[in-house]
Design an enzyme around this catalytic site. Sequence first.
Site, PDB file in Angstrom:
ATOM      1  CE1 TYR A   1      37.878  16.594  34.433  1.00  0.00           C
ATOM      2  CE2 TYR A   1      37.543  14.244  34.104  1.00  0.00           C
ATOM      3  CZ  TYR A   1      37.085  15.471  34.542  1.00  0.00           C
ATOM      4  OH  TYR A   1      35.831  15.577  35.096  1.00  0.00           O
TER       5      TYR A   1
HETATM    6  N1  NAD Z   1      29.756  16.997  33.494  1.00  0.00           N
HETATM    7  C1  NAD Z   1      30.203  15.779  33.767  1.00  0.00           C
HETATM    8  O1  NAD Z   1      29.798  14.787  33.152  1.00  0.00           O
HETATM    9  C2  NAD Z   1      31.213  15.566  34.868  1.00  0.00           C
HETATM   10  C3  NAD Z   1      31.571  14.242  35.170  1.00  0.00           C
HETATM   11  C4  NAD Z   1      32.473  14.012  36.197  1.00  0.00           C
HETATM   12  C5  NAD Z   1      32.991  15.062  36.909  1.00  0.00           C
HETATM   13  N2  NAD Z   1      32.635  16.334  36.591  1.00  0.00           N
HETATM   14  C6  NAD Z   1      33.218  17.422  37.377  1.00  0.00           C
HETATM   15  O2  NAD Z   1      32.182  18.278  37.824  1.00  0.00           O
HETATM   16  C7  NAD Z   1      32.729  19.576  38.052  1.00  0.00           C
HETATM   17  C8  NAD Z   1      31.841  20.629  37.381  1.00  0.00           C
HETATM   18  O3  NAD Z   1      31.956  20.464  35.979  1.00  0.00           O
HETATM   19  P1  NAD Z   1      30.803  20.859  34.929  1.00  0.00           P
HETATM   20  O4  NAD Z   1      30.539  19.644  34.122  1.00  0.00           O
HETATM   21  O5  NAD Z   1      29.691  21.543  35.606  1.00  0.00           O
HETATM   22  O6  NAD Z   1      31.633  21.857  33.980  1.00  0.00           O
HETATM   23  P2  NAD Z   1      31.421  23.426  33.690  1.00  0.00           P
HETATM   24  O7  NAD Z   1      32.503  23.804  32.729  1.00  0.00           O
HETATM   25  O8  NAD Z   1      30.012  23.699  33.302  1.00  0.00           O
HETATM   26  O9  NAD Z   1      31.695  24.105  35.116  1.00  0.00           O
HETATM   27  C9  NAD Z   1      32.987  24.264  35.661  1.00  0.00           C
HETATM   28  C10 NAD Z   1      33.046  25.628  36.335  1.00  0.00           C
HETATM   29  O10 NAD Z   1      34.348  25.787  36.925  1.00  0.00           O
HETATM   30  C11 NAD Z   1      34.741  27.146  36.734  1.00  0.00           C
HETATM   31  N3  NAD Z   1      36.188  27.283  36.785  1.00  0.00           N
HETATM   32  C12 NAD Z   1      37.104  26.858  35.880  1.00  0.00           C
HETATM   33  N4  NAD Z   1      38.337  27.221  36.260  1.00  0.00           N
HETATM   34  C13 NAD Z   1      38.208  27.889  37.434  1.00  0.00           C
HETATM   35  C14 NAD Z   1      39.127  28.506  38.321  1.00  0.00           C
HETATM   36  N5  NAD Z   1      40.456  28.548  38.056  1.00  0.00           N
HETATM   37  N6  NAD Z   1      38.648  29.095  39.438  1.00  0.00           N
HETATM   38  C15 NAD Z   1      37.320  29.101  39.707  1.00  0.00           C
HETATM   39  N7  NAD Z   1      36.394  28.536  38.897  1.00  0.00           N
HETATM   40  C16 NAD Z   1      36.847  27.939  37.782  1.00  0.00           C
HETATM   41  C17 NAD Z   1      34.196  27.502  35.335  1.00  0.00           C
HETATM   42  O11 NAD Z   1      34.110  28.911  35.154  1.00  0.00           O
HETATM   43  C18 NAD Z   1      32.851  26.797  35.345  1.00  0.00           C
HETATM   44  O12 NAD Z   1      31.810  27.643  35.798  1.00  0.00           O
HETATM   45  C19 NAD Z   1      34.169  19.549  37.526  1.00  0.00           C
HETATM   46  O13 NAD Z   1      35.061  19.371  38.602  1.00  0.00           O
HETATM   47  C20 NAD Z   1      34.166  18.328  36.617  1.00  0.00           C
HETATM   48  O14 NAD Z   1      35.450  17.768  36.481  1.00  0.00           O
HETATM   49  C21 NAD Z   1      31.758  16.618  35.580  1.00  0.00           C
END
Ligand code: NAD
Length: 245
Positions: free
Chosen positions: A152
Site C-alpha cells: 500500500y
Molecule cells: N479511508 C482512509 O482513511 C483513506 C486514507 C488515505 C487514502 N485513502 C484512499 O482513498 C481511496 C478510497 O478509499 P476508501 O477509504 O473510500 O475505501 P473503500 O474500500 O470504501 O472504497 C474503495 C472503492 O474502490 C473500489 N475498487 C476496488 N478495486 C477496484 C478495481 N479494481 N476497479 C474499480 N474499483 C475498485 C471498491 O469497490 C470500493 O468501492 C483509496 O484510494 C484509499 O487508498 C483512504
Amino acid sequence: MTSANARVAIVTGGVGGLGGAITARLRADGFRVAIADIDAPTAADSGPGTEQTLMVRVDVTDPDSAAAMRDAVLGRWGRVDVLVNNAGIAGPTAPVTAYPPGAWQRVIMVNLVGVFHCTRACLPPMIAGGYGRVVNIASIAGKDGNPDMSAYSASKAGVIAFTKSVGKETAKTGVLVNCVVPGVIDAGLTDKAPEEERRLFLSRIPMGRMGRPQELAELVSWLASERCSFSTGATFDLSGGRAVY
Ligand SMILES: NC(=O)c1ccc[n+]([C@@H]2O[C@H](COP(=O)([O-])OP(=O)(O)OC[C@H]3O[C@@H](n4cnc5c(N)ncnc54)[C@H](O)[C@@H]3O)[C@@H](O)[C@H]2O)c1
C-alpha cells in the site's frame, strides 16, 4: 451552467466510503458524475441512471475496461472534464517477509497501475478539449511508509510520483493533474481496519482526530474546479498535521 453543458466528472471507486462523499460533493457543485467502480451495478441492473448520474462498472486494473469506462461517459455526455482516481485497496497487513507475492502485486495493480490506465484513457479527450482536471487520491502512507503495509505504501508513493510526472507533461494543455494525500479519514478503508491499527493511526495525528470524508471532498471539489488554476503536479496533504516529506 445548465445541466446540458455542466461539466462531467468520473470518480473511480465511487461506490466506496470516500468515493460516496466525493460524488455527493461534485453533484452538489453541479457536475454530472459517473460513479465508476468494480462494484457498480451494470447499466442493465441499474437502469440508465439519472440526468446527473451514471453508474459504470470498471476494473481499473484492465486497460480495456478503463477505455470502456471513458467511452461509456463520452457516449452518454460527450465529454470528460474531471477524473478522480480514487479506487483503492489496502491489501493484507503483514511484514514484508510474510507478505503473499500475489496480494502485493494486486495492491500495486489496483492502486498504481489502475491510476495509470484510467489517466491514460481519459487524458486524450481532455487535452483535445483544452481543459481537464485529474485528481489522484494517494495516502500519507506514500510519504511516511506504514509498517506492515509495504504494498500500500509503495503504491501510494508511486501515485505521488506519477502525479508529479504527468502534471509536468500536461502543464501547457489546460489539464491539471494533482494529488490529495489524506492521513486517516473516518470512512471506507479505515472502517475496515482492525481496532489496534485505528488506534495507532489516531495516535499519530497532531489534531487528535480523524478527518471527515466531507473535508476530503472539499479539497477534491477545489482541485476538480476552475478555481484551481496554478497548481499541477502538486501534492496536498489532508492529515490533521501529520506532515512528512
Ligand atoms: N479511508 C482512509 O482513511 C483513506 C486514507 C488515505 C487514502 N485513502 C484512499 O482513498 C481511496 C478510497 O478509499 P476508501 O477509504 O473510500 O475505501 P473503500 O474500500 O470504501 O472504497 C474503495 C472503492 O474502490 C473500489 N475498487 C476496488 N478495486 C477496484 C478495481 N479494481 N476497479 C474499480 N474499483 C475498485 C471498491 O469497490 C470500493 O468501492 C483509496 O484510494 C484509499 O487508498 C483512504
